[in-house]
Design a protein around this motif. Structure first.
Motif, mmCIF file in Angstrom:
data_model
loop_
_atom_site.group_PDB
_atom_site.id
_atom_site.type_symbol
_atom_site.label_atom_id
_atom_site.label_comp_id
_atom_site.label_asym_id
_atom_site.label_seq_id
_atom_site.Cartn_x
_atom_site.Cartn_y
_atom_site.Cartn_z
ATOM 1 N N ASN A 410 34.381 77.510 15.644
ATOM 2 C CA ASN A 410 33.476 78.669 15.593
ATOM 3 C C ASN A 410 32.967 78.957 14.191
ATOM 4 O O ASN A 410 32.322 79.976 13.962
ATOM 5 C CB ASN A 410 34.184 79.906 16.151
ATOM 6 C CG ASN A 410 35.473 80.213 15.400
ATOM 7 O OD1 ASN A 410 35.859 79.493 14.478
ATOM 8 N ND2 ASN A 410 36.152 81.278 15.804
ATOM 9 N N GLY A 411 33.300 78.085 13.222
ATOM 10 C CA GLY A 411 32.810 78.260 11.862
ATOM 11 C C GLY A 411 33.725 79.040 10.958
ATOM 12 O O GLY A 411 33.465 79.124 9.751
ATOM 13 N N SER A 412 34.789 79.638 11.479
ATOM 14 C CA SER A 412 35.712 80.399 10.650
ATOM 15 C C SER A 412 36.637 79.450 9.887
ATOM 16 O O SER A 412 36.823 78.287 10.268
ATOM 17 C CB SER A 412 36.537 81.350 11.514
ATOM 18 O OG SER A 412 37.294 80.615 12.471
ATOM 19 N N CYS A 413 37.213 79.946 8.803
ATOM 20 C CA CYS A 413 38.061 79.132 7.937
ATOM 21 C C CYS A 413 39.365 78.778 8.652
ATOM 22 O O CYS A 413 40.000 79.638 9.276
ATOM 23 C CB CYS A 413 38.357 79.862 6.642
ATOM 24 S SG CYS A 413 36.885 80.155 5.623
ATOM 25 N N SER A 414 39.737 77.530 8.565
ATOM 26 C CA SER A 414 40.939 77.037 9.221
ATOM 27 C C SER A 414 42.101 77.007 8.237
ATOM 28 O O SER A 414 41.913 76.894 7.013
ATOM 29 C CB SER A 414 40.707 75.640 9.791
ATOM 30 O OG SER A 414 41.903 75.081 10.295
ATOM 31 N N VAL A 415 43.314 77.078 8.776
ATOM 32 C CA VAL A 415 44.501 76.964 7.935
ATOM 33 C C VAL A 415 44.640 75.537 7.417
ATOM 34 O O VAL A 415 45.053 75.308 6.272
ATOM 35 C CB VAL A 415 45.752 77.391 8.727
ATOM 36 C CG1 VAL A 415 47.011 77.232 7.877
ATOM 37 C CG2 VAL A 415 45.606 78.819 9.214
ATOM 38 N N ASN A 416 44.300 74.546 8.229
ATOM 39 C CA ASN A 416 44.304 73.150 7.803
ATOM 40 C C ASN A 416 43.120 72.903 6.876
ATOM 41 O O ASN A 416 42.025 73.416 7.091
ATOM 42 C CB ASN A 416 44.236 72.218 9.009
ATOM 43 C CG ASN A 416 45.404 72.419 9.948
ATOM 44 O OD1 ASN A 416 46.526 72.660 9.501
ATOM 45 N ND2 ASN A 416 45.160 72.328 11.247
#
Length: 608
Positions: A410-416
């Motif tokens: 969805n375009g949000s920042c990932s933890v990975n």
């Protein structure tokens, strides 16, 4: 008279076949040596073949370039010398404690002759060599001081080869030093266009110098100040609060305080309260003032003694500070690493004209580093970086791979996160959803999202850097946003972009160069938002830009060219024949024509 002329011409054609061009070779593959042709000889301890002319063939082939395979001739004293020894720097040994396939210099393989096990040797695992080969039929005896051998090429033609020293294969490049002073100049000289535009700001010094004031930060009020060491002034030795403590200046001062109303000053005067001497943090280096909220630059003060708050009990003011002792541990240009404080307290009687004498002591000492853990992760090169391998970072004593932002579906920042690969420019971005919080919390959250957790402090110079050896790591330079350029007082300056600039260069042999990191800089760009503005998400971007700053040296002089010369008495038979022909037939021009035709034939053979 024609018979000796033709015989001499035939010998001349034997010595000068068509297309004679000796060619050097630097790739040891493609020729098969014959056991009968390997006749080792020695001249001053150097391997040499005493090759003599063998049976000639009717057809005279031209000189060809052959490249010998692995040959181990016998040296004097029953010593075995390898013409292609392995290198002391093994660039293909990337797996500690395991044998890397086709890495002929990997000591973990425990192979005396790796070529018998591996199908080929990886580039850089054997020493480069240069050979010059000619047709063996042209050589009668070799007086070369270099090792020589006779080989059989793929066409069955015997070739005489000489192993020569090629200065280009053993030329070292000078290591460049990169620091905060010349970083921008090198990036502008060798770099190209960047993903984002940069701006010039005057940053504070990167480290403390002797005598510099020590910076402090009060997180509660977001105020940058100086570490004070009050000193006595005047005849009465009154305390001067504005006296700053100097970096690396261990000294002790004493001053006196007088109180008009000790009953009210007992709990209100901060000089008497123990908490005022440790309720702040010390900035590790001066450049920490560009981002004081960053925990990387903050050194908390450790209280090593009991400290109670001042208390007015009757006519006695209890727990007032009488002595302050700071122990500061430093690590050279890496700045202040540890700060501890011990306090001495006493009681004062409330009376008119009460006074207190205070002692302030500062002591600097070298930082005691802990032993780092052994390396367990794979190397990114040995020693030089390999393109595509992770860029190694260091925080404290922990080594890991530097990372970039990664977005979810969805375009949000990932933890990975993505790994930063050496030599690969990259750009990534994502959207960070913000929670309603104060400006300081937003800045800290976004900074951690951009550079990852933990924040990288150093980058490995070579791909096999040891975390325990601090000399093998270079400190990351930081350029933060210019806070003074903001006119709005009710605005919050948040970072939205991080560009990681990496300057690297090749060092070592030109035939086997090693890539190393010369310097790294984090360049932040920010935007301001109003406190009243409801911001739910912000777009973040991370960029990696590798800049090659290798300064290639001027190449040395090349190999000498062959200069074919005729014997000094080559034209003697022609002169004799010409003189006899003139004496017998002075008016005949046939000898002159014959001589011209022979010379034209010789010139035609040499030019073709």
């Amino acid at each position: 008279m024609r018979t000796p002329q033709l015989a001499l011409l035939q010998v001349f054609l034997l010595m000068f076949p068509d297309g004679v061009r000796p060619q050097p070779s630097s790739s040891p593959s493609g020729a098969v040596p014959t056991s009968l042709d390997l006749q080792p000889g020695t001249v001053g301890g150097t391997l040499q073949s005493s090759s003599e002319a063998t049976a000639t063939r009717p057809a005279m082939p031209g000189i060809s370039t052959v490249v010998p395979t692995l040959v181990t001739p016998s040296a004097p004293g029953n010593r075995t010398v390898d013409l292609f020894p392995v290198l002391p720097i093994c660039v293909c040994d990337l797996t500690p404690g395991a044998c890397d396939i086709n890495c002929c210099c990997d000591r973990d393989c425990y192979l005396l002759h790796p070529r018998t096990v591996f199908s080929f040797c990886l580039p850089g695992s054997v020493r480069s060599s240069s050979w010059v080969c000619v047709d063996n039929s042209l050589i009668f005896r070799s007086n070369s001081p270099f090792p020589s051998r006779v080989f059989m090429d793929s066409n069955g033609i015997r070739q005489f080869c000489v192993h020569v020293n090629n200065s280009k294969l053993n030329y070292f490049q000078k290591l460049q030093k990169v620091n905060a002073t010349n970083f921008q100049d090198l990036a502008a000289e060798f770099g190209g266009k960047s993903f984002t535009s940069t701006f010039q700001t005057q940053s504070p010094p990167s480290f403390y110098r002797a005598g510099d004031p020590i910076l402090t930060y009060f997180p509660k009020w977001s105020v940058i100040s100086l570490l004070r060491q009050p000193a006595g002034v005047g005849a009465a030795g009154l305390c001067a609060e504005s006296n700053p403590a100097g970096f690396l200046e261990s000294k002790s001062t004493t001053c006196t305080r007088f109180f008009k109303n000790l009953a009210s000053s007992c709990t209100l005067d901060s000089a008497l309260n123990a908490a005022s001497y440790y309720n702040f943090t010390v900035l590790k280096v001066p450049r920490g003032m560009t981002d004081p909220q960053n925990m990387e630059f903050q050194v908390p003060i450790i209280l090593t003694s009991q400290a109670n708050a001042p208390l007015l009990a009757g006519n006695t003011c209890q727990n007032v500070v009488s002595q302050v002792t700071y122990e500061i541990e430093t690590n050279g240009t890496f700045g202040i690493q540890k700060v501890s404080v011990s306090l001495g307290q006493t009681n004062l009687t409330v009376e008119p004209g009460a006074s207190l004498q205070q002692h302030f002591i500062l002591h600097f000492r070298a930082f005691q580093q802990s032993t780092a853990a052994s390396i367990t992760s794979p190397r990114s090169g040995n020693p030089g970086y390999i393109v595509g391998k992770p860029l190694l970072a260091l925080t404290g004593d922990v080594s890991y791979s530097m990372t970039l932002l990664r977005s979810q579906g969805n375009g949000s920042c990932s933890v990975n996160r993505h790994e930063v690969q050496f030599g690969v420019n990259a750009i990534s971005g994502c959207k960070l959803r913000l929670k309603k919080a104060d400006c300081s919390y937003l800045q800290q959250e976004i900074y951690q999202t951009l550079h990852g957790r933990p924040r990288p402090q150093h980058v490995a110079i070579f791909g096999n850097a040891d975390p325990a050896q601090k000399g093998g790591w270079t400190r990351i330079l930081n350029r933060h946003c210019n806070i003074s350029a903001i006119i709005c007082t009710s605005c919050c300056l948040i970072p939205v972009s991080l560009e990681i600039q990496v300057l690297w260069a090749y060092v070592g042999l030109l035939s086997n160069p090693q890539a190393h990191v010369s310097g790294v800089r984090f360049l932040y760009q920010c935007q301001s938002i109003r406190d009243s503005q409801q911001v739910t998400e912000v777009s973040l971007t991370t960029i990696v830009n590798f800049v090659d700053i290798t300064q290639k040296p001027e190449p040395p002089r090349g190999q000498p060219k062959m200069d074919w010369k005729l014997p000094f008495d080559f034209f003697f038979p022609f002169r004799v024949a010409f003189s006899r022909g003139v004496s017998s037939q002075k008016c005949s021009v046939s000898p002159v024509l014959i001589l011209c035709l022979l010379l034209l034939g010789v010139l035609n053979l040499e030019t073709t």
